[in-house]
Scaffold this motif. Structure first.
Motif, mmCIF file in Angstrom:
data_model
loop_
_atom_site.group_PDB
_atom_site.id
_atom_site.type_symbol
_atom_site.label_atom_id
_atom_site.label_comp_id
_atom_site.label_asym_id
_atom_site.label_seq_id
_atom_site.Cartn_x
_atom_site.Cartn_y
_atom_site.Cartn_z
ATOM 1 N N ASP A 188 0.829 -1.208 0.000
ATOM 2 C CA ASP A 188 0.000 0.000 0.000
ATOM 3 C C ASP A 188 0.861 1.255 0.000
ATOM 4 O O ASP A 188 0.516 2.262 -0.631
ATOM 5 N N SER A 189 1.996 1.196 0.695
ATOM 6 C CA SER A 189 2.890 2.353 0.757
ATOM 7 C C SER A 189 3.493 2.658 -0.614
ATOM 8 O O SER A 189 3.561 3.823 -1.029
ATOM 9 N N VAL A 190 3.921 1.621 -1.323
ATOM 10 C CA VAL A 190 4.482 1.820 -2.659
ATOM 11 C C VAL A 190 3.412 2.330 -3.612
ATOM 12 O O VAL A 190 3.656 3.237 -4.429
ATOM 13 N N THR A 191 2.190 1.791 -3.507
ATOM 14 C CA THR A 191 1.110 2.236 -4.377
ATOM 15 C C THR A 191 0.782 3.707 -4.144
ATOM 16 O O THR A 191 0.699 4.506 -5.092
ATOM 17 N N ALA A 192 0.595 4.083 -2.870
ATOM 18 C CA ALA A 192 0.273 5.479 -2.557
ATOM 19 C C ALA A 192 1.410 6.406 -2.983
ATOM 20 O O ALA A 192 1.175 7.500 -3.510
ATOM 21 N N GLY A 193 2.652 5.961 -2.774
ATOM 22 C CA GLY A 193 3.799 6.758 -3.190
ATOM 23 C C GLY A 193 3.876 6.907 -4.696
ATOM 24 O O GLY A 193 4.287 7.956 -5.207
ATOM 25 N N SER A 194 3.456 5.879 -5.425
ATOM 26 C CA SER A 194 3.464 5.934 -6.883
ATOM 27 C C SER A 194 2.406 6.892 -7.410
ATOM 28 O O SER A 194 2.637 7.624 -8.382
ATOM 29 N N VAL A 195 1.227 6.887 -6.787
ATOM 30 C CA VAL A 195 0.185 7.849 -7.168
ATOM 31 C C VAL A 195 0.684 9.267 -6.924
ATOM 32 O O VAL A 195 0.510 10.162 -7.766
ATOM 33 N N ASN A 196 1.316 9.479 -5.779
ATOM 34 C CA ASN A 196 1.871 10.793 -5.456
ATOM 35 C C ASN A 196 2.952 11.196 -6.451
ATOM 36 O O ASN A 196 3.047 12.361 -6.866
ATOM 37 N N PHE A 197 3.758 10.225 -6.874
ATOM 38 C CA PHE A 197 4.824 10.509 -7.844
ATOM 39 C C PHE A 197 4.222 10.923 -9.184
ATOM 40 O O PHE A 197 4.701 11.871 -9.827
ATOM 41 N N LEU A 198 3.185 10.223 -9.611
ATOM 42 C CA LEU A 198 2.506 10.604 -10.856
ATOM 43 C C LEU A 198 2.006 12.036 -10.779
ATOM 44 O O LEU A 198 2.215 12.835 -11.706
ATOM 45 N N ASN A 199 1.344 12.374 -9.671
ATOM 46 C CA ASN A 199 0.827 13.733 -9.512
ATOM 47 C C ASN A 199 1.947 14.764 -9.501
ATOM 48 O O ASN A 199 1.826 15.844 -10.098
ATOM 49 N N THR A 200 3.047 14.432 -8.843
ATOM 50 C CA THR A 200 4.158 15.378 -8.727
ATOM 51 C C THR A 200 4.823 15.629 -10.076
ATOM 52 O O THR A 200 5.062 16.780 -10.465
ATOM 53 N N VAL A 201 5.116 14.570 -10.814
ATOM 54 C CA VAL A 201 5.788 14.714 -12.111
ATOM 55 C C VAL A 201 4.868 15.400 -13.124
ATOM 56 O O VAL A 201 5.296 16.305 -13.859
ATOM 57 N N LEU A 202 3.608 15.002 -13.156
ATOM 58 C CA LEU A 202 2.672 15.638 -14.084
ATOM 59 C C LEU A 202 2.435 17.100 -13.711
ATOM 60 O O LEU A 202 2.307 17.967 -14.586
ATOM 61 N N GLY A 203 2.394 17.385 -12.396
ATOM 62 C CA GLY A 203 2.251 18.769 -11.961
ATOM 63 C C GLY A 203 3.441 19.616 -12.356
ATOM 64 O O GLY A 203 3.285 20.753 -12.818
ATOM 65 N N ALA A 204 4.645 19.062 -12.217
ATOM 66 C CA ALA A 204 5.857 19.790 -12.609
ATOM 67 C C ALA A 204 5.892 20.017 -14.118
ATOM 68 O O ALA A 204 6.309 21.081 -14.595
ATOM 69 N N SER A 205 5.439 19.022 -14.885
ATOM 70 C CA SER A 205 5.410 19.157 -16.345
ATOM 71 C C SER A 205 4.477 20.280 -16.768
ATOM 72 O O SER A 205 4.788 21.059 -17.676
ATOM 73 N N TYR A 206 3.329 20.364 -16.102
ATOM 74 C CA TYR A 206 2.379 21.408 -16.458
ATOM 75 C C TYR A 206 2.866 22.784 -16.005
ATOM 76 O O TYR A 206 2.811 23.756 -16.762
ATOM 77 N N GLN A 207 3.347 22.868 -14.789
ATOM 78 C CA GLN A 207 3.843 24.149 -14.282
ATOM 79 C C GLN A 207 5.029 24.641 -15.097
ATOM 80 O O GLN A 207 5.193 25.842 -15.313
ATOM 81 N N GLY A 208 5.868 23.705 -15.553
ATOM 82 C CA GLY A 208 7.009 24.073 -16.387
ATOM 83 C C GLY A 208 6.648 24.285 -17.838
ATOM 84 O O GLY A 208 7.514 24.623 -18.658
ATOM 85 N N GLN A 209 5.352 24.063 -18.179
ATOM 86 C CA GLN A 209 4.852 24.269 -19.541
ATOM 87 C C GLN A 209 5.600 23.434 -20.579
ATOM 88 O O GLN A 209 5.855 23.882 -21.698
ATOM 89 N N VAL A 210 5.951 22.194 -20.183
ATOM 90 C CA VAL A 210 6.648 21.312 -21.126
ATOM 91 C C VAL A 210 5.726 20.230 -21.675
ATOM 92 O O VAL A 210 6.021 19.604 -22.700
ATOM 93 N N GLY A 211 4.589 19.967 -21.008
ATOM 94 C CA GLY A 211 3.667 18.951 -21.480
ATOM 95 C C GLY A 211 4.254 17.557 -21.381
ATOM 96 O O GLY A 211 5.292 17.336 -20.751
ATOM 97 N N ILE A 212 3.581 16.592 -22.008
ATOM 98 C CA ILE A 212 4.075 15.219 -22.010
ATOM 99 C C ILE A 212 4.063 14.680 -23.439
ATOM 100 O O ILE A 212 3.188 15.010 -24.238
ATOM 101 N N SER A 213 5.039 13.840 -23.739
ATOM 102 C CA SER A 213 5.140 13.218 -25.056
ATOM 103 C C SER A 213 4.149 12.068 -25.157
ATOM 104 O O SER A 213 3.542 11.647 -24.164
ATOM 105 N N SER A 214 3.993 11.521 -26.357
ATOM 106 C CA SER A 214 3.085 10.386 -26.551
ATOM 107 C C SER A 214 3.562 9.164 -25.781
ATOM 108 O O SER A 214 2.745 8.411 -25.225
ATOM 109 N N SER A 215 4.885 8.946 -25.717
ATOM 110 C CA SER A 215 5.402 7.801 -24.960
ATOM 111 C C SER A 215 5.188 8.009 -23.464
ATOM 112 O O SER A 215 4.880 7.058 -22.735
ATOM 113 N N ALA A 216 5.327 9.248 -22.985
ATOM 114 C CA ALA A 216 5.071 9.534 -21.572
ATOM 115 C C ALA A 216 3.603 9.309 -21.247
ATOM 116 O O ALA A 216 3.267 8.749 -20.191
#
Length: 339
Positions: A188-216
């Motif tokens: 459960d700890s790894v799962t919750a941490g992974s959800v948080n990681f997704l939110n953090t990386v996607l949030g940084a991508s949006y705030q940095g205005q870089v978006g995500i590639s098709s592979s991402a």
């Protein structure tokens, strides 16, 4: 590769791409860069992930040359990368030592390569891609889960020193998808941490205005689907309710990144075993002028649609936001599988 371009300077991105077990072809759409572009046309000292035994341990590598206007040239090749026979304990010790050294030197690309190679070696004992059993030399599931927790912790540390570029974020998301691709071994700890990681990386991508590639985006869909198969999101686990908001945030951020810089009438899909989402950007007055629908088709052929039967005035009154000519409205429709 004898590239010729007058629009200097050139920059170069290096990385890996998957090999098809069916015919040995390389999937350029799923190319995963080591990191951002660099000025050097050579890359030495890379730590490559072992190939799959279903492809005779063949791995794909690529380089993309980019000129000053953003035009690109792409070249790829294959090589054989054999797995190293290690127990999970030995693999964890080696991974920790090498990742720590890379992190202490500030080399984010090296750290990402080490973590990816660790995860690939955990998978190398599986006879098929669907088995996804994290067992090496008879080690227990507890040992596998502990190694996944260690890799996730180092992935967070790697993120902390990684530049926010589209290529760098894609590399991190690829590693995360590999962390969770055996849902039965994710605590459960790894799962919750992974959800948080997704939110953090996607949030940084949006705030940095870089978006995500098709592979991402594909890796987000894969990671998201694996996460929904973990015990944390089993219907009998009440803790899943506390993660519902974080799951919604992942979809919101993925959609926002896909639509970053998009024009009126543009839409993108995000599809995995447990998620189908379609994000669409439209001129608001046109979408709200009458009966309009935005649909997402599932892998089984079914279709879910969001239909708007409202007036501009009713929408403005409900949202408190007046709608003017040229305003854009983003809509996303998603269907989720269940555990």
């Amino acid at each position: 590769l004898n590239w010729v371009d007058e629009d200097l300077p050139l920059s170069f991105r290096f990385g890996t791409l998957p090999v098809s077990p069916a015919d040995g072809s390389l999937d350029a759409a799923m190319a995963t860069p080591f990191g951002g572009a660099r000025s050097s046309a050579t890359y030495a000292g890379a730590t490559l992930s072992a190939g799959s035994n279903s492809t005779n341990f063949t791995a794909g590598c690529f380089v993309t040359a980019v000129d000053s206007y953003g035009a690109e040239g792409f070249g790829a090749a294959t090589l054989q990368v054999l797995p190293k026979p290690l127990s999970l304990g030995a693999l964890r010790n080696m991974s920790e030592a090498k990742a720590t050294a890379a992190l202490q030197s500030g080399d984010a690309d090296a750290a990402k390569q080490i973590l990816s190679a660790t995860l690939a070696l955990m998978d190398s004992a599986s006879s098929t891609a669907t088995a996804r059993r994290r067992r090496l030399l008879g080690d227990s599931d507890d040992d596998s889960s502990a190694l996944l927790a260690s890799v996730l912790a180092n992935l967070w540390a790697t993120y902390a020193i990684t530049a926010v570029t589209q290529a760098d974020m894609a590399s991190l998301l690829s590693s995360l998808a590999a962390v969770v691709d055996s849902p039965d071994l994710c605590t459960d700890s790894v799962t919750a941490g992974s959800v948080n990681f997704l939110n953090t990386v996607l949030g940084a991508s949006y705030q940095g205005q870089v978006g995500i590639s098709s592979s991402a985006a594909a890796n987000v869909a894969s990671a998201f689907s694996f996460i929904l198969e973990t015990t944390l999101f089993n219907s009998s686990d009440p803790k899943s309710l506390s993660e519902a908001g974080n799951i919604t945030a992942v979809l919101n951020l993925a959609s926002a990144n896909q639509l970053l810089g998009a024009y009126d009438g543009v839409g993108y899909s995000l599809s995995g075993p447990k998620v189908d989402m379609f994000s669409y950007r439209s001129e608001a007055l046109g979408l709200l002028a009458g009966s309009a629908a935005v649909a997402v088709s599932s892998g089984t052929g079914g279709t879910t649609a969001a239909r708007f039967n409202t007036s501009v005035g009713a929408f403005a009154a409900a949202t408190g936001a007046p709608v003017a000519s040229g305003d854009l409205l983003d809509v996303r429709v998603a269907t989720l599988g269940t555990n």
